[in-house]
Design an enzyme around this catalytic site. Structure first.
Site, PDB file in Angstrom:
ATOM      1  N   ASP A  74     -19.735 -59.501  23.453  1.00 43.62           N
ATOM      2  CA  ASP A  74     -19.945 -60.504  22.418  1.00 43.62           C
ATOM      3  C   ASP A  74     -20.783 -61.653  22.994  1.00 43.62           C
ATOM      4  OD1 ASP A  74     -19.481 -61.866  20.057  1.00 43.62           O
ATOM      5  OD2 ASP A  74     -17.320 -61.542  20.130  1.00 43.62           O
ATOM      6  N   ASP A  75     -21.994 -61.825  22.493  1.00 49.27           N
ATOM      7  CA  ASP A  75     -22.901 -62.869  22.998  1.00 49.27           C
ATOM      8  C   ASP A  75     -23.489 -62.559  24.360  1.00 49.27           C
ATOM      9  OD1 ASP A  75     -22.862 -64.500  20.831  1.00 49.27           O
ATOM     10  OD2 ASP A  75     -21.643 -66.071  21.711  1.00 49.27           O
ATOM     11  N   CYS A 123     -22.366 -61.963  14.024  1.00 48.96           N
ATOM     12  CA  CYS A 123     -21.421 -61.003  14.575  1.00 48.96           C
ATOM     13  C   CYS A 123     -21.167 -59.779  13.694  1.00 48.96           C
ATOM     14  CB  CYS A 123     -20.115 -61.748  14.841  1.00 48.96           C
ATOM     15  SG  CYS A 123     -18.951 -60.793  15.773  1.00 48.96           S
TER      16      CYS A 123
END
Ligand SMILES: *[C@@H]1O[C@H](CO)[C@@H](O)[C@H](O)[C@H]1NC(C)=O
Ligand SMILES: *[C@@H]1O[C@H](CO)[C@@H](O)[C@H](O)[C@H]1NC(C)=O
Ligand SMILES: *[C@@H]1O[C@H](CO)[C@@H](O)[C@H](O)[C@H]1NC(C)=O
Length: 245
Positions: A34-35, A73
């Protein structure tokens, strides 16, 4: 792989093809962070030591020219799991909470199609897409039925869950999707653990411990920003400081 490094998205890091034998069905391990950006040795970033990911990447398919359809996301996860842009899969925005976006009921996702084709599917970590009928996994440990800190950040817990998945007696080939919540910011939701949850499990008083993690402190001056496509990374002075965490 060319990707902007957006505010809330998961980078596709490596696709591990576990069984190389030609005649046998293959298993697939898909890892997301994530990221996450290009901050790994696999993408030739020498400021960070990621020996295990690098070793996995050497046996895997490493994406060098991939794009996220949107820097958000749930929509980008949905695109990844359906092969469709968000206006076709319905996931225009974030799935949970007030945003309340979902994919269209008739969308045929990767886990749905693979499941029908006799492939065992598993998800460990952050899911952030729905509805369940569109994204069914046989084995699921996600924020929907547990703590995202545990299933998405606690690498010891994640390791144990992967072992549990692999040790289950099942003759079918598998697709396992492991979606780390790291290195997403968490200061807004879990401020006690720091801006990036960098204190969660670091062994300090009240932080608990993640046995498989030895925290490493990076100096922002030593951090390399960017990767194969550094022109996509905004040159903000806060970037090295953020990446150092
Ligand atoms: C990393 O560098 C090596 C040596 O220059 C090169 O062969 C490889 O393609 C690079 N990897 C990526 C992901 O750019
Ligand atoms: C989450 O769901 C799985 C089934 O996919 C179940 O085995 C597991 O026990 C659940 N975890 C929790 C914490 O409820
Ligand atoms: C991480 O998971 C392991 C295994 O479940 C557990 O022993 C440990 O306490 C967890 N750490 C934190 C910080 O929750």
């Amino acid at each position: 792989m060319r990707l902007p490094v957006p505010a809330c998205w998961a980078l596709l890091l490596a696709l591990g093809i576990c069984r190389a034998h030609r005649a046998r069905p293959r298993n697939v391990l898909l890892i997301l962070a994530d990221d996450g950006g290009f901050e790994s040795g696999a993408y030739n970033n020498s400021a960070i030591a990621t020996p295990h990911l690098d070793a996995l990447a050497r046996r895997s398919l490493l994406f060098r020219n991939a794009f996220t359809s949107v820097s958000s996301c749930s929509p980008s996860r949905a695109s990844l799991l359906t092969g469709l842009p968000q206006h076709q899969n319905g996931m225009y925005g974030l799935h949970q909470d007030v945003h309340h976006f979902s994919s269209f009921d008739r969308v045929q996702s990767l886990p749905l199609l693979l499941g029908r084709a006799g492939i065992r599917t598993g998800i460990i970590g952050k899911k952030h897409v729905g509805p369940e009928t569109v994204y069914p996994f046989d084995f699921a440990y996600t924020e929907e039925n547990g703590s995202v800190l545990q299933v998405g950040r606690n690498i010891t817990r994640i390791k144990l869950l992967v072992q549990k998945f692999l040790q289950t007696q099942d003759d079918r080939p598998f697709f396992l999707y492991v979606a780390f919540h790291d290195p997403h910011r968490c200061g807004h939701s879990q401020p006690q653990y720091g801006a990036f949850c960098e204190k969660f499990g670091n062994g300090e008083s009240g932080m608990g411990r993640i046995p498989d993690w030895t925290p490493q402190i990076y100096n922002p001056q030593d951090v390399q920003v960017g990767g194969p496509a550094p022109h996509h990374v905004p040159k903000m002075p806060t970037r090295p400081a953020s990446l150092a965490l």
